[in-house]
Design an enzyme around this catalytic site. Structure first.
Site, short mmCIF file in Angstrom:
data_model
loop_
_atom_site.label_atom_id
_atom_site.label_comp_id
_atom_site.label_asym_id
_atom_site.label_seq_id
_atom_site.Cartn_x
_atom_site.Cartn_y
_atom_site.Cartn_z
N HIS A 205 7.42 76.47 55.53
CA HIS A 205 8.72 75.81 55.66
C HIS A 205 8.63 74.50 56.43
O HIS A 205 9.64 73.97 56.89
CB HIS A 205 9.72 76.74 56.35
CG HIS A 205 9.90 78.05 55.68
ND1 HIS A 205 10.27 78.15 54.36
CD2 HIS A 205 9.72 79.32 56.12
CE1 HIS A 205 10.34 79.44 54.02
NE2 HIS A 205 10.00 80.16 55.07
N HIS B 156 12.16 81.38 49.95
CA HIS B 156 10.94 82.19 49.77
C HIS B 156 10.73 82.54 48.31
O HIS B 156 10.16 83.58 47.98
CB HIS B 156 11.03 83.48 50.59
CG HIS B 156 11.30 83.27 52.03
ND1 HIS B 156 12.55 83.41 52.58
CD2 HIS B 156 10.47 82.89 53.05
CE1 HIS B 156 12.49 83.17 53.87
NE2 HIS B 156 11.25 82.84 54.19
N THR C 278 -7.22 37.64 31.77
CA THR C 278 -5.81 37.77 32.13
C THR C 278 -5.00 36.88 31.20
O THR C 278 -5.56 36.17 30.34
CB THR C 278 -5.54 37.34 33.59
OG1 THR C 278 -5.71 35.92 33.69
CG2 THR C 278 -6.48 38.05 34.56
N ASP D 58 -7.04 40.90 25.93
CA ASP D 58 -6.20 41.18 27.09
C ASP D 58 -4.75 41.25 26.63
O ASP D 58 -4.25 40.33 25.96
CB ASP D 58 -6.35 40.07 28.14
CG ASP D 58 -5.40 40.29 29.30
OD1 ASP D 58 -5.64 41.23 30.08
OD2 ASP D 58 -4.41 39.54 29.41
#
Length: 590
Positions: free
Chosen positions: A59, A223, A516, A573
């Protein structure tokens, strides 16, 4: 459900997690034999009531992470989802803290915790220690009929109760006052959790019962216990359902608190462990919005964070604390006790009382109006009709090329390049087609309006590069303004583009050959400067793009992508390809 963990031994995991608290808070000590975290004697006041809590592990940060000045004095931990033993708790109360002013033992209301913490309470009393016991119970996920004699479970709202009683003890409150305040706060708080999935405990087999996709368990316990019901949901509907369970006066099975128009509330949104901070913030906004709209409740405090979890539970809980008179006098209201400082790593409510009081206003903030670039006219002129026609053609080409760009980027990048380009192209196209767009014959003004659209629709690296380049282009065009009407010729555009390239180089190290979009952009700008012919420049951009197929990436996401042998020589690219489509579209439209 998520079954992957970094630890496979839950016992080792609990021990190391508890020990880490002494590393992050030097005022704490750890008894590993009994799994007790407690305040060092030289860091704890001897003239105060001690507050002791605890529970099963799993917890976190509750409960051990709440030990520290202004919060708990000690916490005993069990194994994952199991109560600590009575002997562990007894040692925490009798051996680890100063109990001269008395002790409040305050776990959550679960059978194992109540029995073991209760047994330790009786042992402490038998030893002559003034001790009170209270089990927090704030959950409305289980109704009164089903809860029966066991009562409500203790969940996220219990953290607010722990904070209130701990701050009161730190301020010198008596054991009687601390005990009564715990009861009063509990009487005025409601909580409800919901989760999209059960959790998996490290080292154990996966649970076979899973929650189907598109459904949510309302009222799931911490739980892995089932909630009140499962429903198909949207967040809006889920929050509406949860708030109704929390605040419906007409539900006798869950009407734990009453509400009047003048009542003030504190809102706590608690992460059950597996919800991202981004989503939790969105949930908080939706809860606040519905509280104000549907219940006329505007919380005086909104506390959001991870306080009481169910391991990596994919859910959250909502808690509402009604602020009633604490009966403790000045400086000790519920709100003041919640705002009191605390040095516990698990408590994250950093906004001071003064800040809440000074700035809690709905008045809109008046923003100063800075003159925008597009507000400044220029003498660099073009034919607006031709601009719209040429750009529209090129942008439609980019939109149509999105699947190809996406395909390339999926292989060599993260797959978002095509979508980003398409989103930007569609937004600029919408601007051009809008009669009210104010695209005039002012070239600088036109570029600035396009920049504004790009900045607001294209994100990521490529979006930033386009925005920087176009901003610089507008500035470069303005630099061509001679004070009288200046036609936007190829030479004017070439000069402005040259300036843009120079400006862009200040913010990215990318150069032709790095694989690029600059492998398309630089050749285009260079050839336009030399030939003053957009067709020649566009062809150079296309050739530059083609050349990227044989390049090894040195910048961008492609650097991190393996399997180069599968795409080198085959895949261009993606950014360069998308730009080349745009530039060739411009050339073809002229």
């Amino acid at each position: 459900m998520q079954t992957k963990h970094f630890f496979s031994d839950p016992t080792h995991l609990v021990q190391t997690a508890l020990h880490s608290l002494t590393l992050t808070n030097p005022s704490l000590a750890y008894d590993p034999d009994n799994k007790i975290i407690f305040r060092r004697p030289d860091a704890a006041s001897k003239s105060k009531v001690a507050i002791v809590s605890g529970g099963g592990s799993g917890h976190e940060p509750a409960f051990a992470g709440l030990v520290g000045k202004g919060f708990l004095d000690a916490s005993a931990a069990g194994t994952i989802f199991a109560s600590p033993s009575a002997e562990q708790i007894r040692k925490a109360v009798m051996d680890c803290i100063d109990h001269e002013k008395g002790v409040l033992i305050i776990p959550m209301n679960y059978t194992g915790d109540v029995l073991n913490f209760g047994m330790a309470t009786e042992k402490a009393r038998a030893a002559g220690i003034k001790t009170e016991f209270f089990a927090i119970n704030d959950d409305v996920g289980v109704g009164k009929r089903k809860g029966g004699k066991v009562g409500r479970r203790g969940i996220g709202g219990g953290i607010l109760i722990l904070k209130i009683v701990s701050a009161l003890a730190e301020a010198g409150g008596s054991l009687e006052d601390v005990y009564r305040t715990a009861q009063l706060a509990n009487k005025n708080i409601v909580s409800l959790g919901s989760s999209l999935e059960h959790v998996h405990i490290p080292g154990r087999p996966a649970q076979t019962d899973t929650i189907p996709h598109g459904e949510v368990e309302v009222g799931m316990g911490i739980h892995n216990e089932p909630g009140s019901h499962r429903v198909k949901f949207t967040l809006v509907d889920l929050v509406s359902t949860m708030l109704l369970q929390l605040l419906d006066h007409n539900d006798p099975d869950r009407a734990w608190i009453t509400r009047k128009p003048e009542d003030d509330f504190v809102l706590l949104i608690n992460n059950l462990g597996g919800v991202s901070s981004l989503e939790l913030s969105g949930i908080t906004d939706e809860v606040y919005r519905q509280l104000e709209r549907d219940y006329n409740v505007k919380p005086v405090r909104v506390i959001q964070g991870t306080f009481l979890t169910s391991l990596n539970g994919l859910g959250f809980s909502i808690s509402l604390l009604k602020l009633v008179d604490s009966g403790l006098g000045s400086g000790k209201s519920f709100l003041e006790l919640l705002d009191a400082p605390a040095e516990a790593v698990g408590w994250s409510a950093p906004i001071r009382t003064e800040t809440w009081n000074k700035h809690r206003s709905e008045a809109p903030v008046e923003l100063k109006r800075t003159k925008l670039p597009e507000d400044n006219p220029s003498n660099v002129k073009l034919d607006a009709g031709i601009l719209k026609k040429v750009l529209s053609t090129a942008l439609k080409r980019v939109i149509a090329a999105e699947p190809e760009v996406t395909h390339y980027d999926t292989i060599v990048g993260d797959g978002d390049c095509g979508v980003g380009l398409k989103r930007g192209a569609e937004a600029v196209l919408k601007l051009l087609e809008d009669p009210a767009s104010k695209i005039t014959d002012d070239a600088v003004n036109a570029v600035n309006r396009i920049v504004n659209v790009v900045e607001n629709t294209m994100d990521g690296t490529s979006g930033a590069i386009y925005a920087i380049f176009l901003n610089a282009l507008a500035h470069g065009l303005r630099g061509q303004d001679k004070g009288t009407t200046t036609p936007a010729t190829a030479e004017v555009w070439a000069s402005a583009l040259s300036y843009s390239l120079s400006a862009l180089s200040k913010y990215t190290p990318a150069q032709p050959g790095d694989r690029t979009m600059l492998d398309a952009l630089v050749p285009f700008c260079t050839q336009l400067q030399r030939a003053k012919d957009v067709h020649v420049a566009a062809k150079a951009a296309q050739e530059g793009t083609e050349a990227t197929k044989g390049m090894k990436a040195s910048l961008g996401r492609s650097v991190y992508v393996g399997g180069e042998e599968q795409w080198v020589g085959k895949i261009p690219d993606p950014g360069a390809y998308g730009l080349s489509v745009l530039l060739n579209g411009l050339a073809e439209a002229l």
